[in-house]
Write an enzyme that holds these catalytic residues in place. Structure first.
Site, mmCIF file in Angstrom:
data_model
loop_
_atom_site.group_PDB
_atom_site.id
_atom_site.type_symbol
_atom_site.label_atom_id
_atom_site.label_comp_id
_atom_site.label_asym_id
_atom_site.label_seq_id
_atom_site.Cartn_x
_atom_site.Cartn_y
_atom_site.Cartn_z
ATOM 1 N N CYS A 61 52.262 19.569 12.300
ATOM 2 C CA CYS A 61 53.162 20.634 11.842
ATOM 3 C C CYS A 61 53.564 21.467 13.057
ATOM 4 O O CYS A 61 53.487 20.987 14.193
ATOM 5 C CB CYS A 61 52.507 21.473 10.742
ATOM 6 S SG CYS A 61 50.984 22.306 11.249
ATOM 7 N N CYS B 47 48.102 25.771 9.621
ATOM 8 C CA CYS B 47 48.264 25.842 8.154
ATOM 9 C C CYS B 47 48.346 24.452 7.521
ATOM 10 O O CYS B 47 47.415 24.002 6.856
ATOM 11 C CB CYS B 47 49.516 26.637 7.790
ATOM 12 S SG CYS B 47 49.481 28.353 8.348
ATOM 13 N N ASP C 212 56.634 25.473 4.843
ATOM 14 C CA ASP C 212 55.749 26.241 5.722
ATOM 15 C C ASP C 212 55.264 27.488 4.978
ATOM 16 O O ASP C 212 56.058 28.356 4.634
ATOM 17 C CB ASP C 212 56.554 26.641 6.970
ATOM 18 C CG ASP C 212 55.703 27.366 7.990
ATOM 19 O OD1 ASP C 212 54.544 27.703 7.674
ATOM 20 O OD2 ASP C 212 56.211 27.591 9.103
HETATM 21 P P1 4NP Z 1 51.903 25.522 10.378
HETATM 22 O O1 4NP Z 1 52.368 27.021 10.042
HETATM 23 O O2 4NP Z 1 53.010 24.917 11.230
HETATM 24 O O3 4NP Z 1 51.801 24.875 9.044
HETATM 25 O O4 4NP Z 1 50.582 25.610 11.107
HETATM 26 C C1 4NP Z 1 52.734 27.944 11.022
HETATM 27 C C2 4NP Z 1 51.767 28.579 11.758
HETATM 28 C C3 4NP Z 1 52.123 29.512 12.716
HETATM 29 C C4 4NP Z 1 53.455 29.815 12.905
HETATM 30 C C5 4NP Z 1 54.425 29.184 12.160
HETATM 31 C C6 4NP Z 1 54.069 28.238 11.220
HETATM 32 N N1 4NP Z 1 53.813 30.808 13.860
HETATM 33 O O5 4NP Z 1 55.021 31.081 13.998
HETATM 34 O O6 4NP Z 1 52.937 31.359 14.549
#
Ligand code: 4NP
Length: 164
Positions: A10, A15, A125
């Protein structure tokens, strides 16, 4: 016996992809010893961090412990080492396609494609939303993981290729 190696990817690796890793480990490893699962992020914002507490909590409700995972950024070596690279959304897939070396044999696909009716191809997300988004994410990932395992089991030649 060479394991089949699966990488979930991701953006932040805190997450969605750690949750996907935990769910796939449970789905694949309980009855199949020859799999390895890892996860990574296309971005480096959270490198070295554990998963988001909301992902940890959503998975703990299903008896899956992801607390020991540590975020890392995807690297070009991953395209040599993994058989499957599973992107959580289109932006991740675009990014990964740019990184994939031309001689890489890794199968790079959207994870959601295995159960398109559930996820519309993408795992939303949940980072900027509330806890309910994490539960929805877990449910989507669980259904897609089930479809992915079915896909692998229906194609034993994929498994055999790697086991010889
Ligand atoms: P992930 O979610 O890609 O599912 O781990 C996110 C975690 C952090 C951020 C964006 C999405 N961020 O902008 O810090």
């Amino acid at each position: 016996m060479k394991p089949i190696k699966v990488l979930t990817v991701c953006l932040g690796n805190i997450c969605r992809s750690p949750a996907a890793q935990g769910i796939l480990e449970k789905a694949l490893l309980s009855e199949r010893a020859h799999f390895e699962v890892d996860s990574a992020g296309t971005a480096a914002y959270h490198v070295g961090n554990p998963p988001d507490p909301r992902s940890i909590a959503a998975l703990a409700k299903e008896g899956i412990d992801i607390r020991k995972q540590e975020a890392r950024q995807v690297s070009s070596a991953d395209f040599d080492q993994f058989d499957w690279i599973l992107a959580m959304d289109r932006e991740n897939l675009r990014h990964l396609k740019k990184l994939q070396p031309s001689d890489s044999k890794a199968k790079l696909v959207m994870f959601g494609e295995f159960a398109g009716d559930v996820s519309y191809g993408e795992i939303a997300d949940p980072y900027y939303g509330g806890d309910e988004g994490f539960i929805l994410m877990r449910e989507h990932l669980t259904q897609i993981a089930r479809a992915f395992v079915k896909h692998l089991d229906a194609r034993p030649e994929i498994n055999k290729e790697r086991l010889n």
